[in-house]
Structure formats: C-alpha cells, structure tokens
Design a protein around this motif. Structure first.
Motif, PDB file in Angstrom:
ATOM      1  N   ALA A  74       0.831  -1.207   0.000  1.00  0.00           N
ATOM      2  CA  ALA A  74       0.000   0.000   0.000  1.00  0.00           C
ATOM      3  C   ALA A  74       0.863   1.254   0.000  1.00  0.00           C
ATOM      4  O   ALA A  74       1.942   1.284   0.600  1.00  0.00           O
ATOM      5  CB  ALA A  74      -0.929  -0.002   1.213  1.00  0.00           C
ATOM      6  N   GLN A  75       0.382   2.288  -0.651  1.00  0.00           N
ATOM      7  CA  GLN A  75       1.097   3.558  -0.716  1.00  0.00           C
ATOM      8  C   GLN A  75       0.566   4.500   0.360  1.00  0.00           C
ATOM      9  O   GLN A  75      -0.635   4.557   0.602  1.00  0.00           O
ATOM     10  CB  GLN A  75       0.915   4.203  -2.091  1.00  0.00           C
ATOM     11  N   GLU A  76       1.456   5.230   0.976  1.00  0.00           N
ATOM     12  CA  GLU A  76       1.059   6.237   1.968  1.00  0.00           C
ATOM     13  C   GLU A  76       1.299   7.619   1.391  1.00  0.00           C
ATOM     14  O   GLU A  76       2.369   7.898   0.830  1.00  0.00           O
ATOM     15  CB  GLU A  76       1.848   6.066   3.262  1.00  0.00           C
ATOM     16  N   THR A  77       0.316   8.498   1.492  1.00  0.00           N
ATOM     17  CA  THR A  77       0.455   9.861   0.995  1.00  0.00           C
ATOM     18  C   THR A  77       0.118  10.841   2.109  1.00  0.00           C
ATOM     19  O   THR A  77      -0.586  10.503   3.060  1.00  0.00           O
ATOM     20  CB  THR A  77      -0.463  10.136  -0.214  1.00  0.00           C
ATOM     21  N   ALA A  78       0.588  12.063   1.954  1.00  0.00           N
ATOM     22  CA  ALA A  78       0.355  13.080   2.976  1.00  0.00           C
ATOM     23  C   ALA A  78      -0.982  13.777   2.798  1.00  0.00           C
ATOM     24  O   ALA A  78      -1.506  14.354   3.751  1.00  0.00           O
ATOM     25  CB  ALA A  78       1.481  14.115   2.941  1.00  0.00           C
TER      26      ALA A  78
END
Length: 252
Positions: free
Chosen positions: A64-68
């Motif tokens: 999974a990708q984490e974004t701000a």
C-alpha cells in the motif's frame, strides 16, 4: 466479473484512518474480492502496516502507498468517488446509492481509466473539504437509527457490490482508437483550479476571507462540468494567456 487488470484500476483510498485494525480489515475485504490497490492518506498510527486483522492480506498492506494528502492520493484518477451516508450532510455533488454505482464505473473501466473509491476516518467520515475532490458521493443506505458503519464493514459491502454487479468483458481492456477524449485526471483538474485561482487573485476577485470558499467551490464546479482532457488543456491555455496579460499590464 472484472478481470485482474480491471480490478487493479480501482484505487481504494483511506483518509486519515485512526485504528490499524480497521485498515487491516479493509485490506482483508479487498483480498476477499480481488482488489489490490490501496493508498492510505495521513494515517493516525505509524505502524498500520503491521495490523493483525489483515488476515490473508499482509502483502497488500506492505504494498500500500502512503500519501500526505488526498489530492496526492487521487492524482492519477479520472473518476473519484467518495462514500458515506446522508445523515447530517448536505451533499454538494451528485449522489448515487451503492446499488447504482456499478453502471457508473463500467464505462471508465472499459476505457482503461483509473477510478478512486474513498473512505473517510472512523469518527466522522469524509469532510466537506474531502468531498470537494469527488465527482460523486456514494451513499451506503443504512437504518436511520444506526447510520454509521464500521470502516471495514463499509468497505466490504462496497467491494461486494463492485465485484458482483460490474459487467466488463475483456474486449475493452485497451481504449479503441476512435474512443472519445478521456476525462482529465484529478491532478489535471487541480492544476486548472490553481491557475484559475491565481487569475482571480490577480484581479482582486474577492477578499482574502473568501479565498478558501472560492477554492472549494471551484474544485466542485470543475468536477461537475465533466470536462474532457482536451477541454482542460484549452482552458489552461486560456487562463495562462489571461494571467500573462494581467501581469504584463502591470509593467507597461
């Protein structure tokens, strides 16, 4: 049923989830129905990838990708769908019931476009600001005596509806050469919105106290217009020319 390639075009996005167990429950539900793409926006707990509730789906959490921010998470999506109930909420975008969602997603997936399905935080769901980035609000009908759902349960219901109801055959995996101009990505719309806002600022369109409200309304309007990519490029050209003339006029 959707093909693997089509399921990969459905981007599941969790906005500011607080409980890692809920994130794991969403991952497990995704795996149940063959979905693999998750992005997590500003999670509350730093160790969410270790959630034990992701039974059978630990790799999905690892990948999974984490974004701000939400705009970053939906940057490459052409159709953005927010989820929630209408309790205590006056929607500013078109609303569809969950059982009406599948037909809306069929053609974008057939054309090879990426679609985002967004879930809000456990305590209050998606905010008005979050929803301003969405083309459509998907209502999950519930008994008015208990309108809220657990994040993992809400996600599972949505994934079942998509897996069971979307009918997209393998013929349309790649858009035909004579296909209509695709929609702009969310990132393209944000670029246009930022440019229009810069023009508005240059012309003293409104006081600073109204700029946030104008920004919000502008995001909604651009998504309601259903511009295609070519129209978005033309509009960028128009407003860049206007901004250039405005700035040039100040120095002549």
């Amino acid at each position: 049923m959707l093909t693997e390639s089509q399921r990969e075009r459905i981007q599941v996005i969790l906005v500011s989830p607080r409980n890692p167990l809920n994130i794991g429950a969403v991952a497990r539900a995704m795996a149940n129905f063959g979905f693999t793409r998750m992005r997590v926006v500003a999670p509350y707990e730093p160790h969410w990838r270790e959630a034990r509730s992701a039974v059978g789906a630990p790799q999905l959490l690892i990948d999974a990708q984490e974004t701000a921010s939400l705009p970053e998470a939906i940057r490459d999506c052409l159709l953005v769908l927010g989820t929630g109930t209408l309790t205590h909420r006056k929607p500013e975008q078109p609303v569809v019931r969950l059982d009406q969602l599948a037909p809306l997603m069929t053609e974008p997936l057939r054309r090879g476009e990426r679609v985002a399905l967004i879930f809000g935080p456990e305590k209050h769901g998606l905010t008005r600001e979050d929803l301003s980035y969405c083309h459509i609000l998907v209502e999950i009908p519930t008994d008015p005596r208990q309108p809220s759902m657990n994040l993992g349960q809400a996600a599972a219901v949505c994934f079942y509806e998509l897996a069971a109801r979307i009918q997209v055959d393998s013929v349309g995996l790649e858009p035909p050469q004579d296909a209509e101009e695709p929609a702009p990505t969310s990132s393209n719309l944000d670029v246009l919105a930022n440019l229009i806002e810069e023009v508005m600022t240059s012309t003293n369109y409104s006081p600073k106290t109204m700029q946030a409200a104008n920004r919000h309304d502008l995001r909604l309007m651009l998504r309601r217009l259903h511009l295609n990519a070519a129209d978005t490029r033309r509009a960028l050209g128009f407003f860049r020319r206007i901004l250039w003339r405005l700035k040039r006029g100040r120095h002549t």
